[in-house]
Design a protein around this motif. Structure first.
Motif, PDB file in Angstrom:
ATOM      1  N   THR A 154     -21.281  -6.168 -44.688  1.00 42.43           N
ATOM      2  CA  THR A 154     -21.232  -4.447 -44.829  1.00 42.43           C
ATOM      3  C   THR A 154     -20.702  -4.435 -46.255  1.00 42.43           C
ATOM      4  OG1 THR A 154     -19.010  -4.353 -43.798  1.00 42.43           O
ATOM      5  CG2 THR A 154     -20.959  -4.110 -42.322  1.00 42.43           C
ATOM      6  N   GLY A 155     -19.998  -5.251 -46.857  1.00 34.29           N
ATOM      7  CA  GLY A 155     -19.614  -4.698 -48.141  1.00 34.29           C
ATOM      8  C   GLY A 155     -18.077  -3.954 -48.026  1.00 34.29           C
ATOM      9  N   ALA A 156     -17.684  -3.685 -49.044  1.00 33.87           N
ATOM     10  CA  ALA A 156     -16.387  -3.001 -48.944  1.00 33.87           C
ATOM     11  C   ALA A 156     -16.470  -1.393 -48.699  1.00 33.87           C
ATOM     12  CB  ALA A 156     -15.799  -2.970 -50.622  1.00 33.87           C
ATOM     13  N   VAL A 157     -17.529  -0.945 -48.407  1.00 33.06           N
ATOM     14  CA  VAL A 157     -17.794   0.452 -48.334  1.00 33.06           C
ATOM     15  C   VAL A 157     -17.163   0.667 -46.632  1.00 33.06           C
ATOM     16  CG1 VAL A 157     -19.472   2.491 -47.604  1.00 33.06           C
ATOM     17  CG2 VAL A 157     -19.629   0.799 -49.475  1.00 33.06           C
ATOM     18  N   SER A 185      -5.796  -7.584 -42.100  1.00 37.47           N
ATOM     19  CA  SER A 185      -6.750  -6.793 -42.627  1.00 37.47           C
ATOM     20  C   SER A 185      -8.161  -7.717 -43.268  1.00 37.47           C
ATOM     21  CB  SER A 185      -6.427  -6.063 -43.743  1.00 37.47           C
ATOM     22  OG  SER A 185      -7.489  -5.177 -44.540  1.00 37.47           O
ATOM     23  N   VAL A 186      -9.314  -7.292 -42.956  1.00 40.55           N
ATOM     24  CA  VAL A 186     -10.436  -8.023 -43.426  1.00 40.55           C
ATOM     25  C   VAL A 186     -11.328  -7.198 -44.215  1.00 40.55           C
ATOM     26  CG1 VAL A 186     -12.234  -9.502 -42.708  1.00 40.55           C
ATOM     27  CG2 VAL A 186     -10.412  -9.416 -41.138  1.00 40.55           C
ATOM     28  N   SER A 187     -10.849  -7.105 -45.488  1.00 35.86           N
ATOM     29  CA  SER A 187     -11.722  -6.044 -46.422  1.00 35.86           C
ATOM     30  C   SER A 187     -12.660  -6.843 -47.289  1.00 35.86           C
ATOM     31  CB  SER A 187     -10.489  -5.564 -47.021  1.00 35.86           C
ATOM     32  OG  SER A 187      -9.734  -6.225 -47.874  1.00 35.86           O
ATOM     33  N   GLY A 188     -12.658  -8.005 -47.148  1.00 34.81           N
ATOM     34  CA  GLY A 188     -13.661  -8.867 -48.363  1.00 34.81           C
ATOM     35  C   GLY A 188     -12.977  -9.263 -49.396  1.00 34.81           C
ATOM     36  N   THR A 189     -11.538  -9.398 -49.310  1.00 32.98           N
ATOM     37  CA  THR A 189     -10.820  -9.936 -50.448  1.00 32.98           C
ATOM     38  C   THR A 189     -10.047 -11.111 -49.892  1.00 32.98           C
ATOM     39  OG1 THR A 189      -9.081  -8.549 -50.211  1.00 32.98           O
ATOM     40  CG2 THR A 189     -10.604  -7.762 -51.746  1.00 32.98           C
ATOM     41  N   ALA A 190      -9.614 -12.213 -50.739  1.00 34.59           N
ATOM     42  CA  ALA A 190      -9.108 -13.265 -50.249  1.00 34.59           C
ATOM     43  C   ALA A 190      -7.571 -12.918 -49.631  1.00 34.59           C
ATOM     44  CB  ALA A 190      -8.830 -14.288 -51.353  1.00 34.59           C
ATOM     45  N   ARG A 236     -14.800 -11.042 -39.850  1.00 35.22           N
ATOM     46  CA  ARG A 236     -15.058 -11.598 -41.080  1.00 35.22           C
ATOM     47  C   ARG A 236     -16.495 -11.688 -41.565  1.00 35.22           C
ATOM     48  NH1 ARG A 236     -12.453 -16.019 -40.504  1.00 35.22           N
ATOM     49  NH2 ARG A 236     -10.377 -15.217 -40.900  1.00 35.22           N
ATOM     50  N   LEU A 237     -17.194 -12.090 -40.969  1.00 37.26           N
ATOM     51  CA  LEU A 237     -18.656 -12.138 -41.024  1.00 37.26           C
ATOM     52  C   LEU A 237     -19.093 -10.705 -41.225  1.00 37.26           C
ATOM     53  CD1 LEU A 237     -19.684 -15.192 -38.665  1.00 37.26           C
ATOM     54  CD2 LEU A 237     -19.700 -15.100 -41.213  1.00 37.26           C
ATOM     55  N   GLN A 238     -18.956 -10.018 -40.328  1.00 37.67           N
ATOM     56  CA  GLN A 238     -19.547  -8.591 -40.322  1.00 37.67           C
ATOM     57  C   GLN A 238     -19.007  -7.724 -41.694  1.00 37.67           C
ATOM     58  OE1 GLN A 238     -21.805  -8.006 -38.526  1.00 37.67           O
ATOM     59  NE2 GLN A 238     -21.459  -7.264 -36.521  1.00 37.67           N
ATOM     60  N   PRO A 283     -19.222  11.027 -39.837  1.00 37.66           N
ATOM     61  CA  PRO A 283     -18.330  11.862 -40.785  1.00 37.66           C
ATOM     62  C   PRO A 283     -16.855  11.131 -41.027  1.00 37.66           C
ATOM     63  CG  PRO A 283     -17.814  12.697 -38.487  1.00 37.66           C
ATOM     64  CD  PRO A 283     -18.960  11.658 -38.470  1.00 37.66           C
ATOM     65  N   GLY A 284     -16.724  10.028 -40.651  1.00 41.87           N
ATOM     66  CA  GLY A 284     -15.352   9.365 -40.648  1.00 41.87           C
ATOM     67  C   GLY A 284     -15.249   8.638 -42.155  1.00 41.87           C
ATOM     68  N   SER A 285     -14.006   7.940 -42.269  1.00 35.16           N
ATOM     69  CA  SER A 285     -13.771   7.506 -43.477  1.00 35.16           C
ATOM     70  C   SER A 285     -14.420   5.868 -43.698  1.00 35.16           C
ATOM     71  CB  SER A 285     -12.042   7.133 -43.556  1.00 35.16           C
ATOM     72  OG  SER A 285     -11.708   6.506 -42.436  1.00 35.16           O
ATOM     73  N   GLY A 286     -14.979   5.346 -42.407  1.00 35.67           N
ATOM     74  CA  GLY A 286     -15.596   3.934 -42.529  1.00 35.67           C
ATOM     75  C   GLY A 286     -14.622   3.025 -42.150  1.00 35.67           C
ATOM     76  N   LEU A 287     -13.888   3.218 -40.939  1.00 33.40           N
ATOM     77  CA  LEU A 287     -12.808   2.209 -40.597  1.00 33.40           C
ATOM     78  C   LEU A 287     -13.551   1.721 -39.040  1.00 33.40           C
ATOM     79  CD1 LEU A 287     -10.396   0.841 -40.541  1.00 33.40           C
ATOM     80  CD2 LEU A 287      -9.154   2.755 -39.527  1.00 33.40           C
ATOM     81  N   VAL A 288     -13.290   0.505 -38.961  1.00 35.56           N
ATOM     82  CA  VAL A 288     -13.529  -0.154 -37.636  1.00 35.56           C
ATOM     83  C   VAL A 288     -12.372  -0.780 -37.314  1.00 35.56           C
ATOM     84  CG1 VAL A 288     -14.997  -1.731 -36.390  1.00 35.56           C
ATOM     85  CG2 VAL A 288     -16.243   0.031 -38.015  1.00 35.56           C
TER      86      VAL A 288
END
Length: 470
Positions: free
Chosen positions: A320-323, A465-470, A314-316, A362-367
């Motif tokens: 990093t934002g939504a990207v 999922s921790v994507s920056g939204t509640a 959650r903190l990371q 080159p990935g989609s940005g998924l961790v």
């Protein structure tokens, strides 16, 4: 000191010392008794044996020299197959042995001095190279072999060992006194930067020089890492203060929103107030987590790895934002017998590296952070990314200190080494593999011996999922 093997030159000299006295009968008619001095050519051979083989060699040389002089004078002393008088044989044999003993004593002293020199030379913790006049290595100590990562460098030009600065410039700088700077040195099959000191000591007579190299890379990098951590600690204190100050206005906002909702439950603005209250509560939770990171922890009975994994993700995600999307998968809830702050440190490092990989890959940005069910008494935590993966040339050494794939100034190469050291101190391990079709996976294993399960995992919480939204 280990004796060296005779070379071709020594063999020729030894044979010459044996054959030269045979010229005595030919010289006797021309130079008289002076021809008997040819027997003294054994003396250098005695010194050579004493220097190479020690006291045993000296004794063998003296016995052989005395026997050769006595037998030679008995056969060739007064001509071919004509013996010299007994007193002449005795006098020459005694004189040869006395001179040989003196030379052997000097050779043994030189041998002991050389042994002490080589003991200091080999035991020195700084790299020492002896060069000839063409700047080619004649001798190197163990520290030098370890520095360059090869088994033997005798006969190798200095320019082949240190690529930068150039040899001429390097020798000039080192001759002026201890020079501190960055060098590019050969290390096995590749090169690596070396931060240290170098000094050149010229031999008298211009026959060569000695080069002293002190590798201070570890010391300098540790100092820089300590400075960086000090700055981060200062920043952390400032952020903790800001987080603490945010609590007061957040409490006011939440209080007024709650009062307005309670006073006018059917008001058109109630829905907006509910959103304000919900988002304020979320901010308050993040502030509490920030303050939790900044506080000094007391003794702990274990680490609730699922809870910590969610908090770190959650903190990371906030930073990093939504990207970049960070997902946690929890397949086991419980505690493991390790310090919570150390587990947080390891996980923060792994997730931070994964974020860097997807940001520059080159990935989609998924961790993905996955807490997997225990197997064979060990729980596993995996951190995966869909970035560019780990380069083949460093995957076997990725956990070695100062090995990093980041550009200079962005990484020290100490993070993963510290993480693996911590994992192994717990009795577990940290490994890394490349994924298909792309990306990397770091797997942390922690033993459960002494662990206590706090609650059973629930199917509904398997994927969060921790994507920056509640």
């Amino acid at each position: 000191m280990k004796g060296r093997q005779f070379g071709k030159r020594e063999e020729v000299v030894a044979v010459g010392f044996l054959l030269l006295p045979l010229l005595h009968p030919f010289l006797l008619p021309h130079v008289g008794v002076a021809s008997h001095l040819l027997w003294f050519v054994h003396v250098p051979a005695v010194g050579l044996l004493a220097f190479d083989r020690g006291r045993v060699g000296a004794a063998i040389g003296l016995l052989a020299s005395g026997a050769l002089v006595a037998s030679g004078e008995s056969i060739l002393g007064a001509g071919f197959f004509t013996a010299a008088p007994d007193e002449t044989v005795l006098a020459l044999t005694t004189a040869t042995l006395l001179v040989g003993t003196l030379v052997a004593g000097v050779a043994l002293f030189a041998r002991n001095s050389a042994a002490r020199y080589h003991s200091l030379f080999d035991a020195a913790d700084i790299a020492l190279l002896r060069l000839d006049s063409s700047d080619t290595v004649v001798e190197a100590n163990q520290a030098a072999l370890g520095l360059f990562g090869v088994g033997g460098i005798e006969g190798v030009a200095l320019s082949q060992l240190i690529k930068h600065p150039a040899t001429g410039e390097l020798m000039r700088l080192g001759a002026q006194g201890p020079w501190a700077g960055c060098m590019e040195v050969v290390a096995g099959t590749g090169t690596r930067p070396l931060r240290g000191e170098l000094q050149v000591l010229a031999d008298r007579g211009g026959t060569g020089s000695q080069v002293l190299i002190r590798d201070r890379s570890l010391e300098i990098n540790q100092a820089e890492e300590l400075e960086r951590k000090s700055k981060l600690a200062t920043l952390g204190e400032a952020l903790a203060g800001v987080a603490h100050e945010l609590n007061n206005p957040l409490s006011v906002i939440m209080g007024h929103a709650s009062l307005e909702i309670d006073s006018h439950p059917n008001s058109p603005s109630s829905e907006s107030l509910e959103i304000i209250l919900d988002q304020s509560q979320r901010i308050k939770g993040l502030v509490a987590e920030l303050l939790g990171f900044s506080r000094v922890r007391g003794p702990e009975s274990g680490a609730a790895i699922a809870t910590i994994s969610r908090k770190v993700a959650r903190l990371q995600q906030v930073s990093t934002g939504a990207v970049i999307k960070i997902v946690t998968e929890v397949g086991w809830e419980g505690t493991v017998p390790v310090r919570a702050d150390q587990f947080e440190q390891v996980l923060l490092n792994l997730v931070g590296n994964a974020i860097y990989a997807v940001r520059h890959g080159p990935g989609s940005g998924l961790v993905q952070v996955a807490v997997l069910p225990p197997i064979d008494g060990k729980v596993r935590v995996e951190v995966q990314d869909d970035g560019g993966g780990i380069a083949p040339e460093v995957i076997d050494s990725i956990f070695h200190p100062f090995v990093t794939t980041k550009p200079e100034g962005e990484g020290t190469g100490l993070g993963l080494a510290i993480c693996r050291r911590l994992a192994r101190s717990w009795g577990g391990d940290l490994t890394a593999v490349n994924r298909k079709p792309g990306g990397a996976c770091f797997q942390l294993t922690i033993p459960l011996e002494g662990a206590s399960v706090s609650m059973e995992s629930t199917p509904g919480d398997a994927v969060e999922s921790v994507s920056g939204t509640a």
